[in-house]
Design a protein around this motif. Structure first.
Motif, short mmCIF file in Angstrom:
data_model
loop_
_atom_site.label_atom_id
_atom_site.label_comp_id
_atom_site.label_asym_id
_atom_site.label_seq_id
_atom_site.Cartn_x
_atom_site.Cartn_y
_atom_site.Cartn_z
N PRO A 8 0.77 -1.14 -0.03
CA PRO A 8 -0.08 0.10 -0.02
C PRO A 8 0.94 1.19 -0.10
O PRO A 8 0.55 2.48 -0.60
CB PRO A 8 -0.74 -0.07 1.09
N LEU A 11 2.53 1.54 -3.39
CA LEU A 11 1.32 2.01 -4.56
C LEU A 11 1.07 3.51 -4.36
O LEU A 11 0.94 4.32 -5.43
CB LEU A 11 0.33 1.01 -4.46
N SER A 12 0.83 3.75 -3.19
CA SER A 12 0.49 5.18 -2.86
C SER A 12 1.63 6.31 -3.18
O SER A 12 1.36 7.25 -3.79
CB SER A 12 0.21 5.43 -1.32
N VAL A 15 1.16 6.23 -7.10
CA VAL A 15 0.17 6.98 -7.46
C VAL A 15 0.19 8.47 -7.41
O VAL A 15 -0.06 9.42 -8.08
CB VAL A 15 -1.10 6.30 -6.84
N TRP A 90 -4.71 0.63 -11.05
CA TRP A 90 -3.87 1.67 -10.23
C TRP A 90 -4.03 2.99 -11.31
O TRP A 90 -4.04 4.16 -10.50
CB TRP A 90 -2.57 1.34 -10.13
N ALA A 93 -6.82 5.38 -9.82
CA ALA A 93 -6.29 5.61 -8.59
C ALA A 93 -5.53 6.90 -9.03
O ALA A 93 -5.52 7.93 -8.21
CB ALA A 93 -5.50 4.73 -7.68
N SER A 97 -6.47 10.75 -7.91
CA SER A 97 -5.52 11.81 -7.19
C SER A 97 -5.32 13.10 -7.83
O SER A 97 -5.31 13.92 -7.35
CB SER A 97 -4.06 10.93 -6.91
N ILE A 159 -1.70 11.26 -1.83
CA ILE A 159 -1.32 10.12 -0.94
C ILE A 159 -2.89 9.74 0.03
O ILE A 159 -3.08 8.60 0.04
CB ILE A 159 -0.20 10.26 -0.04
N THR A 165 -11.25 7.34 -5.08
CA THR A 165 -10.27 6.31 -5.34
C THR A 165 -10.99 4.91 -5.28
O THR A 165 -11.01 3.98 -6.03
CB THR A 165 -8.94 6.30 -4.51
N THR A 176 -5.03 -2.43 -6.27
CA THR A 176 -5.28 -0.83 -6.03
C THR A 176 -5.34 -0.54 -4.48
O THR A 176 -6.12 0.49 -4.03
CB THR A 176 -6.78 -0.83 -6.35
N GLU A 177 -4.87 -1.14 -3.63
CA GLU A 177 -4.96 -0.91 -2.03
C GLU A 177 -3.92 0.30 -1.93
O GLU A 177 -2.73 -0.22 -1.42
CB GLU A 177 -4.55 -2.16 -1.32
N THR A 178 -4.51 1.41 -1.80
CA THR A 178 -3.34 2.54 -1.47
C THR A 178 -3.77 2.66 0.25
O THR A 178 -4.37 1.64 0.98
CB THR A 178 -3.98 3.82 -1.85
#
Length: 227
Positions: A8, A11-12, A15, A90, A93, A97, A159, A165, A176-178
Protein backbone atom coordinates in the motif's frame (compact mmCIF):
# COMPACT_ATOMS: atom_id res chain seq x y z
CA UNK A 1 7.06 -6.66 15.89
CA UNK A 2 4.42 -7.47 13.29
CA UNK A 3 5.61 -7.41 9.67
CA UNK A 4 3.21 -5.66 7.32
CA UNK A 5 2.93 -5.83 3.56
CA UNK A 6 4.31 -2.49 2.33
CA UNK A 7 2.59 -2.65 -1.05
CA UNK A 8 0.00 0.00 0.00
CA UNK A 9 2.84 2.42 0.76
CA UNK A 10 4.62 1.71 -2.52
CA UNK A 11 1.39 2.01 -4.51
CA UNK A 12 0.45 5.26 -2.74
CA UNK A 13 3.86 6.74 -3.52
CA UNK A 14 3.56 5.62 -7.14
CA UNK A 15 0.06 7.02 -7.55
CA UNK A 16 0.87 10.29 -5.78
CA UNK A 17 4.09 10.80 -7.75
CA UNK A 18 2.45 10.26 -11.13
CA UNK A 19 -0.56 12.42 -10.27
CA UNK A 20 1.71 15.19 -8.93
CA UNK A 21 3.75 15.23 -12.14
CA UNK A 22 0.56 15.53 -14.19
CA UNK A 23 -0.81 18.18 -11.83
CA UNK A 24 2.44 20.14 -12.05
CA UNK A 25 2.41 20.59 -15.83
CA UNK A 26 -1.36 21.03 -16.06
CA UNK A 27 -1.36 23.69 -13.35
CA UNK A 28 1.52 25.59 -14.96
CA UNK A 29 -0.36 25.79 -18.25
CA UNK A 30 -3.70 26.71 -16.70
CA UNK A 31 -2.35 29.19 -14.16
CA UNK A 32 -0.07 30.89 -16.67
CA UNK A 33 -2.95 31.38 -19.08
CA UNK A 34 -5.45 32.48 -16.42
CA UNK A 35 -3.02 34.91 -14.78
CA UNK A 36 -2.16 36.73 -17.99
CA UNK A 37 -5.46 36.82 -19.90
CA UNK A 38 -8.88 38.36 -19.38
CA UNK A 39 -11.82 36.95 -21.33
CA UNK A 40 -15.54 36.27 -21.10
CA UNK A 41 -16.28 33.22 -18.96
CA UNK A 42 -12.97 33.31 -17.09
CA UNK A 43 -14.71 33.13 -13.71
CA UNK A 44 -16.72 30.09 -14.82
CA UNK A 45 -13.58 28.25 -15.96
CA UNK A 46 -11.82 29.15 -12.71
CA UNK A 47 -14.77 27.81 -10.72
CA UNK A 48 -14.77 24.60 -12.77
CA UNK A 49 -11.09 24.00 -12.02
CA UNK A 50 -11.67 24.56 -8.30
CA UNK A 51 -14.90 22.53 -8.18
CA UNK A 52 -13.31 19.34 -6.76
CA UNK A 53 -12.48 21.32 -3.61
CA UNK A 54 -16.15 21.54 -2.66
CA UNK A 55 -17.57 18.36 -4.19
CA UNK A 56 -17.87 15.19 -2.07
CA UNK A 57 -15.33 12.54 -3.10
CA UNK A 58 -18.17 10.21 -4.04
CA UNK A 59 -19.44 12.73 -6.59
CA UNK A 60 -15.96 13.01 -8.09
CA UNK A 61 -15.70 9.22 -8.18
CA UNK A 62 -19.09 8.95 -9.84
CA UNK A 63 -18.06 11.45 -12.51
CA UNK A 64 -14.87 9.51 -13.18
CA UNK A 65 -16.82 6.27 -13.55
CA UNK A 66 -19.18 7.95 -16.02
CA UNK A 67 -16.20 9.15 -18.07
CA UNK A 68 -13.82 6.22 -17.75
CA UNK A 69 -16.16 3.28 -17.10
CA UNK A 70 -16.74 0.46 -19.56
CA UNK A 71 -19.65 2.37 -21.09
CA UNK A 72 -18.10 5.81 -20.70
CA UNK A 73 -16.86 7.79 -23.71
CA UNK A 74 -13.24 7.95 -22.57
CA UNK A 75 -13.28 4.46 -21.12
CA UNK A 76 -14.43 2.93 -24.40
CA UNK A 77 -11.94 4.98 -26.41
CA UNK A 78 -8.93 4.10 -24.26
CA UNK A 79 -9.74 0.39 -24.13
CA UNK A 80 -10.70 -0.04 -27.80
CA UNK A 81 -7.87 2.05 -29.27
CA UNK A 82 -5.03 1.68 -26.77
CA UNK A 83 -6.08 -1.36 -24.74
CA UNK A 84 -5.92 0.66 -21.51
CA UNK A 85 -8.44 -0.05 -18.78
CA UNK A 86 -9.02 2.58 -16.11
CA UNK A 87 -11.63 1.16 -13.74
CA UNK A 88 -10.31 -1.20 -11.04
CA UNK A 89 -6.67 -0.41 -11.87
CA UNK A 90 -3.96 1.75 -10.27
CA UNK A 91 -4.34 4.10 -13.24
CA UNK A 92 -7.83 4.91 -11.99
CA UNK A 93 -6.36 5.68 -8.57
CA UNK A 94 -3.83 8.02 -10.19
CA UNK A 95 -6.56 9.82 -12.12
CA UNK A 96 -8.61 10.24 -8.93
CA UNK A 97 -5.56 11.69 -7.15
CA UNK A 98 -4.95 14.02 -10.08
CA UNK A 99 -8.49 15.39 -10.04
CA UNK A 100 -8.58 16.07 -6.28
CA UNK A 101 -5.03 17.49 -6.20
CA UNK A 102 -5.32 19.81 -9.20
CA UNK A 103 -7.23 22.62 -7.44
CA UNK A 104 -4.63 22.86 -4.66
CA UNK A 105 -1.74 23.09 -7.10
CA UNK A 106 -3.62 25.45 -9.39
CA UNK A 107 -4.39 27.86 -6.56
CA UNK A 108 -0.78 27.91 -5.38
CA UNK A 109 0.65 28.40 -8.87
CA UNK A 110 -1.91 31.04 -9.81
CA UNK A 111 -1.18 33.04 -6.67
CA UNK A 112 2.55 32.72 -7.30
CA UNK A 113 2.24 33.92 -10.91
CA UNK A 114 0.02 36.85 -9.94
CA UNK A 115 2.69 38.04 -7.49
CA UNK A 116 5.26 38.27 -10.28
CA UNK A 117 5.52 41.87 -11.45
CA UNK A 118 4.61 41.85 -15.18
CA UNK A 119 6.94 44.79 -15.73
CA UNK A 120 9.91 42.41 -15.54
CA UNK A 121 8.39 40.34 -18.33
CA UNK A 122 7.56 43.42 -20.40
CA UNK A 123 11.13 44.67 -20.16
CA UNK A 124 12.36 41.32 -21.46
CA UNK A 125 9.87 41.48 -24.35
CA UNK A 126 11.16 44.89 -25.41
CA UNK A 127 14.59 43.27 -25.69
CA UNK A 128 13.23 40.62 -28.06
CA UNK A 129 13.31 37.73 -25.59
CA UNK A 130 11.00 34.85 -26.50
CA UNK A 131 7.98 34.03 -24.33
CA UNK A 132 9.40 30.61 -23.43
CA UNK A 133 12.68 32.14 -22.26
CA UNK A 134 10.81 34.81 -20.29
CA UNK A 135 8.85 32.12 -18.52
CA UNK A 136 11.91 29.92 -17.93
CA UNK A 137 14.28 32.64 -16.70
CA UNK A 138 11.97 35.21 -15.07
CA UNK A 139 8.45 34.04 -14.26
CA UNK A 140 9.17 30.51 -13.09
CA UNK A 141 12.14 31.36 -10.80
CA UNK A 142 10.25 34.25 -9.17
CA UNK A 143 7.19 32.04 -8.57
CA UNK A 144 9.15 28.95 -7.54
CA UNK A 145 8.44 29.09 -3.78
CA UNK A 146 4.68 29.10 -4.36
CA UNK A 147 4.97 26.37 -6.98
CA UNK A 148 7.00 24.20 -4.62
CA UNK A 149 4.46 24.66 -1.83
CA UNK A 150 1.70 23.58 -4.21
CA UNK A 151 3.70 20.53 -5.27
CA UNK A 152 4.20 19.34 -1.71
CA UNK A 153 0.55 19.86 -0.76
CA UNK A 154 -0.63 18.17 -3.95
CA UNK A 155 1.59 15.17 -3.29
CA UNK A 156 0.26 14.84 0.25
CA UNK A 157 -3.32 15.22 -0.98
CA UNK A 158 -2.73 12.57 -3.61
CA UNK A 159 -1.51 10.09 -1.02
CA UNK A 160 -4.51 10.78 1.20
CA UNK A 161 -7.22 10.42 -1.45
CA UNK A 162 -9.88 7.86 -0.48
CA UNK A 163 -13.46 8.34 -1.68
CA UNK A 164 -12.96 8.87 -5.40
CA UNK A 165 -10.24 6.21 -5.46
CA UNK A 166 -12.50 3.63 -3.87
CA UNK A 167 -15.22 4.25 -6.44
CA UNK A 168 -13.14 4.13 -9.62
CA UNK A 169 -10.28 1.84 -8.58
CA UNK A 170 -12.08 -0.34 -6.04
CA UNK A 171 -10.30 -2.35 -3.37
CA UNK A 172 -8.04 -5.02 -4.79
CA UNK A 173 -5.20 -5.96 -2.40
CA UNK A 174 -1.84 -5.62 -4.11
CA UNK A 175 -3.39 -3.88 -7.11
CA UNK A 176 -5.38 -0.83 -5.99
CA UNK A 177 -4.87 -0.89 -2.22
CA UNK A 178 -3.52 2.53 -1.28
CA UNK A 179 -2.84 3.55 2.33
CA UNK A 180 -6.29 5.15 2.93
CA UNK A 181 -8.00 2.01 1.59
CA UNK A 182 -5.72 -0.18 3.71
CA UNK A 183 -6.73 1.78 6.82
CA UNK A 184 -10.45 1.57 6.09
CA UNK A 185 -10.57 -2.13 5.31
CA UNK A 186 -8.19 -3.03 8.15
CA UNK A 187 -10.58 -1.30 10.52
CA UNK A 188 -13.57 -3.04 8.94
CA UNK A 189 -11.81 -6.37 9.44
CA UNK A 190 -11.03 -5.56 13.08
CA UNK A 191 -7.27 -5.41 12.43
CA UNK A 192 -6.69 -2.38 14.63
CA UNK A 193 -2.92 -2.72 14.86
CA UNK A 194 -2.62 -2.72 11.08
CA UNK A 195 -4.94 0.29 10.81
CA UNK A 196 -2.94 2.21 13.44
CA UNK A 197 0.30 1.40 11.62
CA UNK A 198 -0.94 2.91 8.37
CA UNK A 199 -2.44 5.90 10.19
CA UNK A 200 1.00 6.63 11.64
CA UNK A 201 2.63 6.28 8.22
CA UNK A 202 0.23 8.60 6.41
CA UNK A 203 0.28 11.09 9.30
CA UNK A 204 4.07 11.20 9.08
CA UNK A 205 3.80 12.01 5.38
CA UNK A 206 1.33 14.81 6.12
CA UNK A 207 3.46 16.31 8.89
CA UNK A 208 6.52 16.20 6.65
CA UNK A 209 4.65 17.96 3.86
CA UNK A 210 3.36 20.73 6.13
CA UNK A 211 6.81 21.19 7.68
CA UNK A 212 8.39 21.60 4.25
CA UNK A 213 5.75 24.14 3.19
CA UNK A 214 6.26 26.21 6.34
CA UNK A 215 10.03 26.04 5.95
CA UNK A 216 9.99 27.29 2.37
CA UNK A 217 7.50 30.03 3.16
CA UNK A 218 9.64 31.32 6.04
CA UNK A 219 12.79 31.05 3.94
CA UNK A 220 11.16 32.95 1.08
CA UNK A 221 9.79 35.63 3.43
CA UNK A 222 13.25 36.06 4.94
CA UNK A 223 14.83 36.38 1.49
CA UNK A 224 12.26 38.98 0.40
CA UNK A 225 12.78 40.89 3.64
CA UNK A 226 16.54 41.06 3.07
CA UNK A 227 16.07 42.22 -0.51
Amino acid sequence: MIAYDLSPLLLSLKVATISTILVFFTSLLLARFMSRHEFFGKSAIDALILLPLVLPPTVIGFGLIVLFGMNGPLGNLLEDVFGIRIVFTWIGAAIASFVVSLPLMYQSVLAAFEKVDPRWENVARTMGVSEWRIFRTITFPLAWSGILAGLILSFARGIGEFGATLMIAGYIPGVTETIPLAIYFAYEAGEMEKAVFWVIVISAVGVTAITWVNYWRKKNAYRIGRE
